[in-house]
Motif scaffolding. Structure first.
Motif, PDB file in Angstrom:
ATOM      1  N   GLY A  79     -15.861  -4.217 -12.801  1.00 11.32           N
ATOM      2  CA  GLY A  79     -16.576  -4.356 -11.541  1.00 11.32           C
ATOM      3  C   GLY A  79     -15.669  -4.230 -10.328  1.00 11.32           C
ATOM      4  N   VAL A  80     -14.353  -4.296 -10.539  1.00 10.67           N
ATOM      5  CA  VAL A  80     -13.415  -4.165  -9.423  1.00 10.67           C
ATOM      6  C   VAL A  80     -13.184  -2.683  -9.125  1.00 10.67           C
ATOM      7  CG1 VAL A  80     -11.030  -4.503  -8.705  1.00 10.67           C
ATOM      8  CG2 VAL A  80     -12.279  -6.361  -9.807  1.00 10.67           C
ATOM      9  N   ASP A  81     -13.320  -2.346  -7.860  1.00  9.44           N
ATOM     10  CA  ASP A  81     -13.226  -0.951  -7.458  1.00  9.44           C
ATOM     11  C   ASP A  81     -11.806  -0.604  -7.021  1.00  9.44           C
ATOM     12  OD1 ASP A  81     -14.042   1.555  -6.874  1.00  9.44           O
ATOM     13  OD2 ASP A  81     -14.950   1.064  -4.937  1.00  9.44           O
ATOM     14  N   ALA A  82     -11.247  -1.435  -6.152  1.00 12.85           N
ATOM     15  CA  ALA A  82      -9.905  -1.164  -5.638  1.00 12.85           C
ATOM     16  C   ALA A  82      -9.259  -2.485  -5.248  1.00 12.85           C
ATOM     17  CB  ALA A  82      -9.975  -0.240  -4.425  1.00 12.85           C
ATOM     18  N   VAL A  83      -7.934  -2.528  -5.321  1.00 16.22           N
ATOM     19  CA  VAL A  83      -7.206  -3.755  -4.999  1.00 16.22           C
ATOM     20  C   VAL A  83      -6.089  -3.412  -4.017  1.00 16.22           C
ATOM     21  CG1 VAL A  83      -5.890  -5.685  -5.935  1.00 16.22           C
ATOM     22  CG2 VAL A  83      -7.617  -4.570  -7.342  1.00 16.22           C
ATOM     23  N   ALA A  84      -5.965  -4.197  -2.952  1.00 12.52           N
ATOM     24  CA  ALA A  84      -4.881  -3.968  -1.990  1.00 12.52           C
ATOM     25  C   ALA A  84      -4.049  -5.232  -1.880  1.00 12.52           C
ATOM     26  CB  ALA A  84      -5.452  -3.601  -0.624  1.00 12.52           C
ATOM     27  N   VAL A  85      -2.732  -5.091  -1.987  1.00  8.18           N
ATOM     28  CA  VAL A  85      -1.892  -6.279  -1.828  1.00  8.18           C
ATOM     29  C   VAL A  85      -1.370  -6.370  -0.391  1.00  8.18           C
ATOM     30  CG1 VAL A  85      -1.175  -6.149  -4.236  1.00  8.18           C
ATOM     31  CG2 VAL A  85       0.284  -5.161  -2.472  1.00  8.18           C
ATOM     32  N   SER A  86      -1.266  -7.584   0.099  1.00  9.09           N
ATOM     33  CA  SER A  86      -0.778  -7.804   1.454  1.00  9.09           C
ATOM     34  C   SER A  86       0.149  -9.000   1.473  1.00  9.09           C
ATOM     35  CB  SER A  86      -1.945  -8.093   2.411  1.00  9.09           C
ATOM     36  OG  SER A  86      -2.958  -7.144   2.272  1.00  9.09           O
ATOM     37  N   SER A  87       0.989  -9.078   2.474  1.00  9.53           N
ATOM     38  CA  SER A  87       1.826 -10.254   2.672  1.00  9.53           C
ATOM     39  C   SER A  87       1.842 -10.550   4.167  1.00  9.53           C
ATOM     40  CB  SER A  87       3.254 -10.005   2.194  1.00  9.53           C
ATOM     41  OG  SER A  87       3.254  -9.571   0.858  1.00  9.53           O
ATOM     42  N   TRP A  88       2.357 -11.700   4.509  1.00  9.07           N
ATOM     43  CA  TRP A  88       2.490 -12.044   5.928  1.00  9.07           C
ATOM     44  C   TRP A  88       3.949 -11.865   6.318  1.00  9.07           C
ATOM     45  CZ3 TRP A  88      -0.557 -12.319   9.868  1.00  9.07           C
ATOM     46  CH2 TRP A  88      -0.115 -12.934  11.036  1.00  9.07           C
ATOM     47  N   PHE A  89       4.211 -11.006   7.285  1.00 12.93           N
ATOM     48  CA  PHE A  89       5.564 -10.699   7.678  1.00 12.93           C
ATOM     49  C   PHE A  89       5.957 -11.458   8.940  1.00 12.93           C
ATOM     50  CE2 PHE A  89       8.540  -7.897  10.031  1.00 12.93           C
ATOM     51  CZ  PHE A  89       9.569  -7.824   9.111  1.00 12.93           C
ATOM     52  N   GLY A  90       5.013 -11.618   9.858  1.00  9.14           N
ATOM     53  CA  GLY A  90       5.297 -12.372  11.078  1.00  9.14           C
ATOM     54  C   GLY A  90       6.233 -11.650  12.016  1.00  9.14           C
ATOM     55  N   ILE A 103       1.779  -6.745   8.696  1.00 13.00           N
ATOM     56  CA  ILE A 103       1.421  -6.940   7.302  1.00 13.00           C
ATOM     57  C   ILE A 103       1.883  -5.768   6.446  1.00 13.00           C
ATOM     58  CG2 ILE A 103      -0.544  -7.185   5.719  1.00 13.00           C
ATOM     59  CD1 ILE A 103      -1.971  -8.712   7.862  1.00 13.00           C
ATOM     60  N   PRO A 104       2.730  -6.038   5.447  1.00 11.98           N
ATOM     61  CA  PRO A 104       3.085  -4.978   4.517  1.00 11.98           C
ATOM     62  C   PRO A 104       1.966  -4.738   3.502  1.00 11.98           C
ATOM     63  CG  PRO A 104       4.373  -6.973   4.072  1.00 11.98           C
ATOM     64  CD  PRO A 104       3.472  -7.283   5.213  1.00 11.98           C
ATOM     65  N   VAL A 105       1.615  -3.486   3.307  1.00  5.50           N
ATOM     66  CA  VAL A 105       0.548  -3.122   2.374  1.00  5.50           C
ATOM     67  C   VAL A 105       0.974  -1.849   1.631  1.00  5.50           C
ATOM     68  CG1 VAL A 105      -1.295  -4.077   3.796  1.00  5.50           C
ATOM     69  CG2 VAL A 105      -0.625  -1.707   4.101  1.00  5.50           C
ATOM     70  N   LYS A 106       0.216  -1.500   0.607  1.00 11.34           N
ATOM     71  CA  LYS A 106       0.475  -0.214  -0.040  1.00 11.34           C
ATOM     72  C   LYS A 106      -0.487   0.801   0.566  1.00 11.34           C
ATOM     73  CE  LYS A 106       2.236  -2.183  -4.272  1.00 11.34           C
ATOM     74  NZ  LYS A 106       2.060  -2.405  -5.723  1.00 11.34           N
ATOM     75  N   PRO A 107       0.027   1.847   1.169  1.00  9.83           N
ATOM     76  CA  PRO A 107      -0.820   2.763   1.937  1.00  9.83           C
ATOM     77  C   PRO A 107      -2.008   3.309   1.133  1.00  9.83           C
ATOM     78  CG  PRO A 107       1.486   3.384   2.147  1.00  9.83           C
ATOM     79  CD  PRO A 107       1.433   2.258   1.186  1.00  9.83           C
ATOM     80  N   GLU A 108      -1.742   3.681  -0.121  1.00  9.24           N
ATOM     81  CA  GLU A 108      -2.801   4.318  -0.904  1.00  9.24           C
ATOM     82  C   GLU A 108      -3.980   3.370  -1.061  1.00  9.24           C
ATOM     83  OE1 GLU A 108       0.143   3.468  -2.242  1.00  9.24           O
ATOM     84  OE2 GLU A 108       1.345   5.277  -2.039  1.00  9.24           O
ATOM     85  N   GLY A 133       7.594   3.947   7.386  1.00  6.05           N
ATOM     86  CA  GLY A 133       6.511   4.303   8.302  1.00  6.05           C
ATOM     87  C   GLY A 133       5.578   3.132   8.555  1.00  6.05           C
ATOM     88  N   ALA A 134       5.025   3.086   9.746  1.00  5.99           N
ATOM     89  CA  ALA A 134       4.094   2.007  10.076  1.00  5.99           C
ATOM     90  C   ALA A 134       2.870   2.585  10.769  1.00  5.99           C
ATOM     91  CB  ALA A 134       4.764   0.987  10.981  1.00  5.99           C
ATOM     92  N   LEU A 135       1.756   1.920  10.506  1.00  2.92           N
ATOM     93  CA  LEU A 135       0.485   2.288  11.121  1.00  2.92           C
ATOM     94  C   LEU A 135       0.179   1.161  12.103  1.00  2.92           C
ATOM     95  CD1 LEU A 135      -1.203   4.714  10.294  1.00  2.92           C
ATOM     96  CD2 LEU A 135      -2.567   3.212   8.858  1.00  2.92           C
ATOM     97  N   VAL A 136       0.090   1.473  13.374  1.00  2.00           N
ATOM     98  CA  VAL A 136       0.012   0.399  14.363  1.00  2.00           C
ATOM     99  C   VAL A 136      -1.326   0.435  15.094  1.00  2.00           C
ATOM    100  CG1 VAL A 136       1.171  -0.688  16.305  1.00  2.00           C
ATOM    101  CG2 VAL A 136       2.488   0.638  14.669  1.00  2.00           C
ATOM    102  N   THR A 187      -3.179  -5.100  14.579  1.00  2.00           N
ATOM    103  CA  THR A 187      -2.273  -5.350  13.455  1.00  2.00           C
ATOM    104  C   THR A 187      -1.341  -4.165  13.206  1.00  2.00           C
ATOM    105  OG1 THR A 187      -3.941  -6.762  12.491  1.00  2.00           O
ATOM    106  CG2 THR A 187      -2.155  -6.104  11.059  1.00  2.00           C
ATOM    107  N   PHE A 188      -0.152  -4.512  12.754  1.00  2.00           N
ATOM    108  CA  PHE A 188       0.903  -3.567  12.471  1.00  2.00           C
ATOM    109  C   PHE A 188       1.037  -3.508  10.944  1.00  2.00           C
ATOM    110  CE2 PHE A 188       5.265  -2.362  11.755  1.00  2.00           C
ATOM    111  CZ  PHE A 188       5.768  -1.763  12.897  1.00  2.00           C
TER     112      PHE A 188
END
Lengths: 383, 395
Positions: A79-90, A103-108, A133-136, A187-188
């Protein structure tokens, strides 16, 4: 409306009072609009949360991490479609005051889970191929005058510096647009692989994950399945719908926000009372005039309508000006960073407009009914 | 003297006629009462938070963090470092050794009583000397935790705000169950928002190895802070940030209190404008309904100044009545009102009481007087300028 000129003439009778009354109504509705915007800002994200997204975090608290391996284990749950991991960088830019969500994430997976984030295809490709690279968010770009292609150094009080470097260097490869109204645009986002390699502690651990489920109706069941999967492990999880997660944050600010709202609402109605009282006074003073109108053959109904129109005019002009300015203010004014982003919903604007109509009708009702019932003889005798 | 008696006569005259304009006078007063209520109420939140954070800061306590961190959340110190800190110059000692407590600060989820939703509650692991360092920890119920056991004591504020924190109950956090053995107060300080346990028990529970986040130290005297600071900064083995406790908490509170004050003042200024328009309306109304009286007085030889003063006096009196009502309501309704909110510096809940201080009350009254003056000024000038002959002929 052939009697419009009559209404306008009575409003002009005491211009100063009309203007002052309109101004009080204006202030009341300006306040109302700003307050609604502030409440939305504090409630941040509760309304834009997606029904088909879950947040999975460490059961103990948000600040406890989860192993990165959970990403794969969660995505295997039916039932899970997609999973994104995040962390708090501050992240901090130059001065501790220049603080924003980083927030660091996996782009895909990130763009797959957060589908309301629109990124031009070439910028997306650039992000996929640039390790630092960063998406701001556009708001943060504007705040610091950054443009795509810039390299910016950030520091983090939590993670320190990457090995042998004085700061984390990021290259801005793109920006995004949130297609939902009130979405966060400050968010960055940068890449998890760059983050995990650069940090010296807690390697292999992440902050939380966001899960997109295939069918929103199954969200609760899937949340339970996730929690069961990790039960009795050193890192137990708590999975909950995005809305509930955001709401619990809003509730933490809780009392203070509620009290401000409560007190100001009380005062909003106080100002309305003041404005309403002035409006009915304006009509009472004109008893004699109304008697004359009636003597000339104006029907009771017409007199009622005329008085109501006058009162409505004041309420609507004041109300719309107030709401309009609040809207302009929220959209355009620069905000100090201590204030959460304001967001004025259409729903609140409509509520405000309805209150303005109600104010006009209620404030006008008593004197209008009095005027309607007025006997010509009494009215003319009065002075 | 003539002026004075004129002023007195005309002011008392206009004040005595207020009941004739009761409706609009009351609304003006209510408008101003509302402004004062909001201003006082919102600022009382900021005062309450400040009070909680500063009540913590005895001048002779210092807190040491890793340099570069801005709160305990992102600090980290090894046991070796905490030992070096404890042995530094300037720290007070008793029979058991230096009065320094190496502490650990984590956050746990507990349900708020008011909403029954989870909130971040600080859980602090403290060293053996912590009670002597703070000096103001009093058990109001139960006993202190025993070292080495999974026992916690709960601050009075936290006990009030969060469910399941009664003595005798236990809370389950992750894999661990903690027994609640006592409730404590800390002189109204921020420790009352926290739950305390033995640092040595908390370390393994949170996979912290043998690290801490801060050291709280009692100094020889409040004057020995610089000595202590120099000892730390000149020690090449240490890389720390040291602050007096009062300053540490004042810094932490700025974000929250600034936020509340900014919003509070902004809202109050707007509302003050609203009330001002109301007051202006009332006073213009009062002047116009008394056109004939005022002109008569003028014709009798009363000067313009007494007329101006009489209108101003009426306006200020109305505003003060409103101000006193507003401040009174704020005081009765809000002072001591218990609430909690998120302290952004540590990302955790802080429980506090609204503080309607005398300073705020005075400020409220001054505000209302200013509003009254402004609201009366223009109508007063108009009254003084009324052309006597036309005014008398009028109406």
């Amino acid at each position: 409306m052939k009697f419009l000129s009559l209404v306008i003439a009575s409003l002009k009778r005491k211009k100063l009072r009309t203007v002052l009354t309109i101004l009080s109504a204006f202030i009341a509705f300006l306040l109302f609009g700003l307050l609604c915007a502030l409440r939305e800002g504090l409630m941040g994200g509760v309304n834009i949360a997606d029904a088909d997204r879950l947040i999975v975090r460490n059961k103990v608290t948000l600040i406890q991490p989860l192993p990165e391996s959970y990403e794969a284990r969660i995505s295997r749950i039916p039932g899970v479609d997609a999973v994104a991991v995040s962390s708090w960088f501050g992240g901090i830019y130059q001065d501790p005051k220049n603080f924003f969500a980083t927030i660091p994430v996996k782009p895909e997976t990130f763009l797959d889970v957060y589908r309301e984030f629109k990124v031009p295809e070439d910028q997306k490709q650039a992000w996929l191929h640039t390790r630092n690279g960063a998406l701001v968010g556009p708001a943060t770009m504007k705040r610091f005058g950054w443009k795509i292609g810039d390299t910016v150094p950030l520091t983090s009080p939590i993670w320190g510096q990457p090995k042998d470097q004085s700061a984390w260097d990021f290259q801005i490869v793109g920006s995004y647009e949130v297609t939902k109204k009130g979405g966060d645009n400050s968010t960055f986002y940068f890449r998890h692989d760059y983050f995990d390699e650069g940090k010296v502690k807690r390697k292999g651990l992440i902050g939380w994950t966001t899960v997109r489920v295939k069918n929103p109706d199954q969200a609760a069941a899937i949340a339970k399945a996730i929690d069961t999967e990790f039960e009795n492990s050193p890192y137990e999880t708590k999975a909950e719908p995005e809305g509930a997660f955001a709401a619990s944050f809003a509730q933490q600010i809780g009392d203070v926000g509620k009290i401000i709202t409560g007190v100001v609402s009380a005062v909003f109605f106080t100002i309305l009372l003041v404005a309403g009282n002035t409006m009915s006074q304006a009509v009472r003073e004109r008893t004699e005039e109304i008697g004359v109108l009636k003597a000339m053959g104006f029907t009771n109904g017409l007199v009622l309508v005329l008085v109501l129109m006058e009162s409505l005019f004041i309420a609507l002009v004041g109300g719309f000006l107030g709401l309009g300015l609040a809207w302009l203010f929220v959209a355009k004014a620069p905000m100090p960073s201590t204030i959460p982003p304001l967001n004025l919903l259409n729903r609140d604007l409509i509520t405000g407009a309805l209150i303005a109509v109600a104010l006009g009708l209620i404030a006008g009702a008593m004197p209008a009914i009095q005027a309607m019932r007025l006997q010509i003889a009494t009215a003319l005798r009065k002075n | 003297m003539n002026w004075l008696s004129q002023i007195f006569a005309i002011v008392s005259f206009s004040l005595r006629s207020i009941p004739q304009r009761l409706g609009s006078s009351i609304t003006a007063a209510i408008g101003i009462a509302g402004v004062v209520l909001v201003l006082t109420g919102v600022l009382a939140i900021a005062e309450g938070i400040k009070k909680t954070l500063t009540a913590t800061g005895a001048p002779d306590i210092a807190v040491v963090l890793r340099s570069g961190s801005d709160s305990e959340m992102n600090s980290g110190l090894s046991r070796e470092e905490t030992r070096l800190i404890a042995d530094s110059q300037g720290i007070a000692r008793n029979d058991h050794g230096p009065l320094a407590s190496a502490e650990l600060f984590v956050i746990v989820d507990l349900n708020k009583r008011s909403t029954d939703t989870p909130a971040n509650v600080p859980l602090r692991g403290v060293g053996a000397a912590s009670f002597d360092v703070r000096g103001n920890i009093e058990m109001v119920e139960g006993r202190r935790f025993e070292s080495g056991k999974n026992e916690v004591i709960v601050g009075a504020g936290a006990a009030r705000a969060f469910g399941g924190t009664e003595v005798g109950k236990s809370i389950k956090i992750g894999q661990n169950t903690w027994q609640i053995v006592g409730i404590f107060t800390a002189g109204g300080g921020i420790a009352e928002s926290e739950i305390w346990t033995d640092a040595a028990v908390l370390q393994p529970a949170y996979n912290r190895g043998d690290t801490f986040q801060s050291v709280y130290a009692k100094l020889n005297s409040s004057g020995s802070f610089n000595q202590f600071k120099d000892a730390l900064t000149t020690n090449p083995q240490l890389n720390t940030l040291v602050k007096p406790l009062s300053e540490f908490y004042a810094d932490q509170s700025t974000q929250v209190t600034e936020f509340i004050t900014t919003i509070g003042v902004f809202i109050s200024v707007l509302m003050a404008c609203g009330a001002l328009f109301g007051a202006l309306n009332t006073m213009y109304g009062a002047v116009s309904s008394r056109t004939r009286e005022i002109s008569t007085l003028r014709a009798l030889g009363f000067g313009t100044l007494p007329v101006i003063i009489s209108v101003l006096a009426e306006s200020v009196v109305l505003a003060l009545i409103g101000g006193v009502i507003g401040a009174g309501v704020a005081w009765f309704a809000f002072d001591g009102f218990q609430a909690s909110t998120l302290n952004w510096a540590t990302f955790s809940q802080i429980t506090f009481a609204f503080a309607v201080t005398p300073k705020l009350l005075v400020q409220a009254i001054v505000w209302s007087a200013v509003l009254g003056l402004l609201g009366g000024l223009f109508p007063a000038i108009r009254a003084a300028r009324l052309p006597i002959a036309t005014a008398l002929r009028d109406s």
